[in-house]
Design a protein around this motif. Structure first.
Motif, PDB file in Angstrom:
ATOM      1  N   VAL A   1       0.836  -1.206   0.000  1.00  0.00           N
ATOM      2  CA  VAL A   1       0.000   0.000   0.000  1.00  0.00           C
ATOM      3  C   VAL A   1       0.872   1.258   0.000  1.00  0.00           C
ATOM      4  O   VAL A   1       0.619   2.203  -0.744  1.00  0.00           O
ATOM      5  N   VAL A   2       1.921   1.235   0.822  1.00  0.00           N
ATOM      6  CA  VAL A   2       2.733   2.449   0.935  1.00  0.00           C
ATOM      7  C   VAL A   2       3.532   2.773  -0.327  1.00  0.00           C
ATOM      8  O   VAL A   2       3.991   3.893  -0.483  1.00  0.00           O
ATOM      9  N   MET A   3       3.657   1.797  -1.218  1.00  0.00           N
ATOM     10  CA  MET A   3       4.349   2.106  -2.470  1.00  0.00           C
ATOM     11  C   MET A   3       3.519   3.102  -3.294  1.00  0.00           C
ATOM     12  O   MET A   3       4.031   3.747  -4.202  1.00  0.00           O
ATOM     13  N   VAL A   4       2.229   3.198  -2.990  1.00  0.00           N
ATOM     14  CA  VAL A   4       1.382   4.194  -3.650  1.00  0.00           C
ATOM     15  C   VAL A   4       1.182   5.413  -2.752  1.00  0.00           C
ATOM     16  O   VAL A   4       1.360   6.548  -3.180  1.00  0.00           O
ATOM     17  N   THR A   5       0.841   5.171  -1.486  1.00  0.00           N
ATOM     18  CA  THR A   5       0.442   6.304  -0.644  1.00  0.00           C
ATOM     19  C   THR A   5       1.621   7.172  -0.206  1.00  0.00           C
ATOM     20  O   THR A   5       1.405   8.226   0.376  1.00  0.00           O
ATOM     21  N   VAL A   6       2.854   6.740  -0.422  1.00  0.00           N
ATOM     22  CA  VAL A   6       3.972   7.623  -0.086  1.00  0.00           C
ATOM     23  C   VAL A   6       4.404   8.478  -1.287  1.00  0.00           C
ATOM     24  O   VAL A   6       4.437   9.699  -1.184  1.00  0.00           O
ATOM     25  N   PRO A   7       4.695   7.885  -2.430  1.00  0.00           N
ATOM     26  CA  PRO A   7       5.114   8.754  -3.544  1.00  0.00           C
ATOM     27  C   PRO A   7       4.002   9.646  -4.109  1.00  0.00           C
ATOM     28  O   PRO A   7       4.275  10.779  -4.488  1.00  0.00           O
ATOM     29  N   LEU A   8       2.775   9.135  -4.122  1.00  0.00           N
ATOM     30  CA  LEU A   8       1.703   9.909  -4.759  1.00  0.00           C
ATOM     31  C   LEU A   8       1.541  11.318  -4.171  1.00  0.00           C
ATOM     32  O   LEU A   8       1.582  12.302  -4.909  1.00  0.00           O
ATOM     33  N   PRO A   9       1.383  11.451  -2.842  1.00  0.00           N
ATOM     34  CA  PRO A   9       1.202  12.812  -2.339  1.00  0.00           C
ATOM     35  C   PRO A   9       2.408  13.708  -2.585  1.00  0.00           C
ATOM     36  O   PRO A   9       2.260  14.925  -2.743  1.00  0.00           O
ATOM     37  N   VAL A  10       3.602  13.108  -2.623  1.00  0.00           N
ATOM     38  CA  VAL A  10       4.785  13.940  -2.858  1.00  0.00           C
ATOM     39  C   VAL A  10       4.745  14.501  -4.284  1.00  0.00           C
ATOM     40  O   VAL A  10       5.020  15.685  -4.513  1.00  0.00           O
ATOM     41  N   ILE A  11       4.332  13.662  -5.230  1.00  0.00           N
ATOM     42  CA  ILE A  11       4.220  14.133  -6.612  1.00  0.00           C
ATOM     43  C   ILE A  11       3.143  15.227  -6.700  1.00  0.00           C
ATOM     44  O   ILE A  11       3.348  16.284  -7.293  1.00  0.00           O
ATOM     45  N   LEU A  12       2.010  14.956  -6.043  1.00  0.00           N
ATOM     46  CA  LEU A  12       0.933  15.944  -6.089  1.00  0.00           C
ATOM     47  C   LEU A  12       1.347  17.258  -5.439  1.00  0.00           C
ATOM     48  O   LEU A  12       1.013  18.343  -5.920  1.00  0.00           O
ATOM     49  N   LEU A  13       2.116  17.150  -4.355  1.00  0.00           N
ATOM     50  CA  LEU A  13       2.621  18.381  -3.728  1.00  0.00           C
ATOM     51  C   LEU A  13       3.498  19.144  -4.700  1.00  0.00           C
ATOM     52  O   LEU A  13       3.480  20.374  -4.739  1.00  0.00           O
ATOM     53  N   GLY A  14       4.264  18.396  -5.486  1.00  0.00           N
ATOM     54  CA  GLY A  14       5.109  19.022  -6.504  1.00  0.00           C
ATOM     55  C   GLY A  14       4.252  19.813  -7.487  1.00  0.00           C
ATOM     56  O   GLY A  14       4.594  20.947  -7.848  1.00  0.00           O
ATOM     57  N   VAL A  15       3.120  19.236  -7.871  1.00  0.00           N
ATOM     58  CA  VAL A  15       2.221  19.933  -8.793  1.00  0.00           C
ATOM     59  C   VAL A  15       1.706  21.219  -8.141  1.00  0.00           C
ATOM     60  O   VAL A  15       1.717  22.307  -8.739  1.00  0.00           O
ATOM     61  N   LEU A  16       1.299  21.108  -6.879  1.00  0.00           N
ATOM     62  CA  LEU A  16       0.784  22.285  -6.179  1.00  0.00           C
ATOM     63  C   LEU A  16       1.872  23.336  -6.001  1.00  0.00           C
ATOM     64  O   LEU A  16       1.610  24.538  -6.070  1.00  0.00           O
ATOM     65  N   LEU A  17       3.100  22.862  -5.813  1.00  0.00           N
ATOM     66  CA  LEU A  17       4.210  23.792  -5.627  1.00  0.00           C
ATOM     67  C   LEU A  17       4.458  24.588  -6.911  1.00  0.00           C
ATOM     68  O   LEU A  17       4.584  25.817  -6.880  1.00  0.00           O
ATOM     69  N   VAL A  18       4.487  23.882  -8.036  1.00  0.00           N
ATOM     70  CA  VAL A  18       4.737  24.564  -9.299  1.00  0.00           C
ATOM     71  C   VAL A  18       3.612  25.572  -9.563  1.00  0.00           C
ATOM     72  O   VAL A  18       3.851  26.717  -9.927  1.00  0.00           O
ATOM     73  N   ARG A  19       2.377  25.138  -9.305  1.00  0.00           N
ATOM     74  CA  ARG A  19       1.250  26.058  -9.490  1.00  0.00           C
ATOM     75  C   ARG A  19       1.421  27.264  -8.558  1.00  0.00           C
ATOM     76  O   ARG A  19       1.283  28.409  -8.958  1.00  0.00           O
ATOM     77  N   GLY A  20       1.758  26.975  -7.297  1.00  0.00           N
ATOM     78  CA  GLY A  20       1.884  28.048  -6.306  1.00  0.00           C
ATOM     79  C   GLY A  20       2.917  29.089  -6.682  1.00  0.00           C
ATOM     80  O   GLY A  20       2.622  30.280  -6.714  1.00  0.00           O
ATOM     81  N   VAL A  21       4.128  28.664  -6.989  1.00  0.00           N
ATOM     82  CA  VAL A  21       5.192  29.656  -7.205  1.00  0.00           C
ATOM     83  C   VAL A  21       5.050  30.401  -8.519  1.00  0.00           C
ATOM     84  O   VAL A  21       5.711  31.422  -8.715  1.00  0.00           O
ATOM     85  N   THR A  22       4.183  29.930  -9.415  1.00  0.00           N
ATOM     86  CA  THR A  22       4.019  30.663 -10.664  1.00  0.00           C
ATOM     87  C   THR A  22       2.843  31.636 -10.593  1.00  0.00           C
ATOM     88  O   THR A  22       2.443  32.221 -11.586  1.00  0.00           O
ATOM     89  N   LEU A  23       2.279  31.804  -9.391  1.00  0.00           N
ATOM     90  CA  LEU A  23       1.168  32.745  -9.249  1.00  0.00           C
ATOM     91  C   LEU A  23       1.684  34.117  -8.818  1.00  0.00           C
ATOM     92  O   LEU A  23       2.696  34.203  -8.132  1.00  0.00           O
ATOM     93  N   PRO A  24       0.969  35.177  -9.179  1.00  0.00           N
ATOM     94  CA  PRO A  24       1.393  36.496  -8.693  1.00  0.00           C
ATOM     95  C   PRO A  24       1.275  36.555  -7.173  1.00  0.00           C
ATOM     96  O   PRO A  24       0.368  35.969  -6.594  1.00  0.00           O
TER      97      PRO A  24
END
Ligand code: TRP
Length: 496
Positions: free
Chosen positions: A175-198
């Motif tokens: 189970v953790v092979m999914v639940t550990v990497p997945l949120p980190v990748i999603l956080l990466g998406v949110l991070l890229v979205r976040g820092v490119t905002l005014p």
């Protein structure tokens, strides 16, 4: 005859599961607001000191102890010295209480995941959370019945936890092979979205600008130690239980460094995603960042969703991403405590695994109903304060003292050094025996005094009635200790 102990598939599945337990909701909503509240960038200093002096040494201790003794916290401490067994049960008790409300926070996430499809909170995020989702009453004394959508989501959460854990660490490893990497990748998406905002950089400025005067305040140090313990899942018996399923020859120190650094790295990284987005919120509302930041648990349910609702496009998608991130972050932390309890019980009594897991999930669901009432948020806040502030610190302190002073520390250290690549030296003794207990002890005393002088409150406007602090705080905390002592007294199967 003793049955064969369950084993992890591989070193990777053990380390991933341990990281999964550590990396949780605490990294995304708790770390950023705690950091902001206690001095912004300057908080990183006590945080880092806490990581080095307490986090890593205790992680080494817990892994070493679990692996050497091949059993969970109560039994491991009993092997150190008979009369200390209750401390292990206490640790599990504190973790269990935390899991009761932690699962409720996950239940809110399920609700929000559903609301994300329509961005239901967009007109009034604060009102939506308080009035729609929580249907918050006026105070802890006014329970006002159950809030059904939260109850259903809570049942769902425990059902999923049951299925992740009922077969033991082999399934967990998958189970953790999914639940550990997945949120980190999603956080990466949110991070890229976040820092490119005014406005993102104003937000980050807030997160990172140090307020050095905060370093003189003992509260800040206590908060840093508390956050390290909470975040690394130390002092709950979780890491002891997980490590007990490792072979006795596995590397201890290396694993401890990997887990601790991965966890704190994730917190730091999550702070960027959260604060850049808050900067955007401030920009859109035309207010200073300090005005929009919430200093409490509502960050994830009011402020961040509000910021998302103002995005130029793909609002629903970012809502869904955010709440899936929180759910996948939370689930592996929540089931790790169930595993710790199951391990503790099975080391002592002959009970089928599935029965314990089922029993725990049912009890935890029923206990969690308190937090699904209209006064739920208040009780959650009170118990969180007592459990994370005193419960954890006390267990951590006792662990250090027991291992450091009542046990041949050398034996544990020699064992750890015999299996690990990185050898631990005198520094470890100093931290475990002197420094960490001294800091934890002082801060416990100071904050008990403070709590007595100045009652705890969530916000300045609504003070809690004193009885609710006695019941939700001291009484629950005392009950957990009492249960620990009772469990110790009940006779188990004798192993030796
Ligand atoms: N480490 C988890 C986090 O950062 C929190 C946590 C620690 C926890 N111990 C727990 C959650 C026990 C549930 C049960 O979020």
């Amino acid at each position: 005859m003793l049955e064969q102990r369950d084993r992890w598939f591989s070193r990777a599945s053990f380390v991933t599961a341990a990281i999964g337990s550590a990396v949780g909701l605490g990294n995304v909503w708790r770390f950023p607001f705690v950091a902001y509240k206690y001095g912004g960038g300057a908080f990183l200093i006590p945080y880092f000191v806490a990581l080095i002096t307490a986090g890593i040494p205790l992680m080494i201790l817990e892994y070493g102890l679990g692996q050497m003794m091949q059993c969970g916290a109560p039994e491991a401490l009993r092997k150190v010295k008979k009369r200390w067994e209750w401390v292990g049960w206490w640790a599990l008790g504190v973790g269990s209480v935390i899991s009761f409300y932690y699962a409720v926070v996950m239940a809110w996430c399920w609700n929000y995941l559903y609301y994300s499809f329509t961005v239901a909170w967009k007109d009034d995020a604060g009102g939506f959370f308080n009035e729609q989702v929580l249907q918050k009453s006026a105070g802890p004394g006014e329970l006002g019945g159950l809030v059904w959508p939260v109850v259903f989501a809570l049942a769902l959460t425990w059902l999923i936890i049951y299925f992740c854990i009922f077969k033991g660490v082999r399934i967990v490893g998958k189970v953790v092979m999914v639940t550990v990497p997945l949120p980190v990748i999603l956080l990466g998406v949110l991070l890229v979205r976040g820092v490119t905002l005014p406005g993102a950089f104003e937000g980050l400025g807030f997160y990172l600008t140090p307020d050095f005067s905060a370093l003189m305040d003992h509260e800040v140090w206590l908060a840093a130690y508390g956050q390290i313990f909470f975040s690394l899942s130390l002092g709950f018996g979780i890491m002891i239980a997980y490590a007990s399923y490792e072979a006795q020859t596995a590397d201890v120190t290396n694993n401890a460094f990997i887990t601790s650094l991965a966890n704190c790295g994730t917190s730091y990284f999550a702070g960027f995603a959260v604060f850049s987005t808050l900067g955007y919120l401030a920009y859109m509302l035309n207010q200073p960042v300090s005005e929009v930041i919430e200093k409490g648990p509502t960050l994830a349910f009011v402020t961040y969703p509000l910021a998302i609702s103002l995005l130029p496009k793909a609002v629903q998608i970012f809502g869904v991403i955010f709440f899936i991130t929180l759910l996948t972050l939370g689930i592996d932390s929540a089931f790790s405590i169930v595993e710790a309890v199951v391990t503790g019980i099975r080391d002592k009594w002959e009970v089928p695994r599935k029965k314990i897991v089922f029993g725990f999930c049912v009890v935890a669901f029923l206990a969690g109903l308190l937090f699904c009432t209209r006064a739920g948020l208040y009780w959650l806040d009170i118990m969180d304060e007592w459990m994370t502030r005193f419960g954890l610190a006390c267990v951590g302190l006792l662990e250090c003292v027991i291992i450091g002073w009542f046990f041949k520390t050398r034996r544990l250290k020699d064992y750890i050094n015999s299996v690990s690549e990185i050898r631990i030296g005198l520094w470890w003794d100093i931290f475990i025996k002197v420094l960490t207990p001294a800091i934890l002890g002082t801060s416990i005393v100071l904050s008990v005094i403070e709590r007595i002088q100045k009652p705890y409150m969530m916000t300045k406007e609504i003070p809690y009635p004193p009885w609710s602090l006695w019941v939700g705080g001291w009484l629950v905390a005392g009950a957990v200790v009492a249960v620990g002592i009772i469990l110790m007294r009940i006779k188990g199967k004798e192993i030796e």
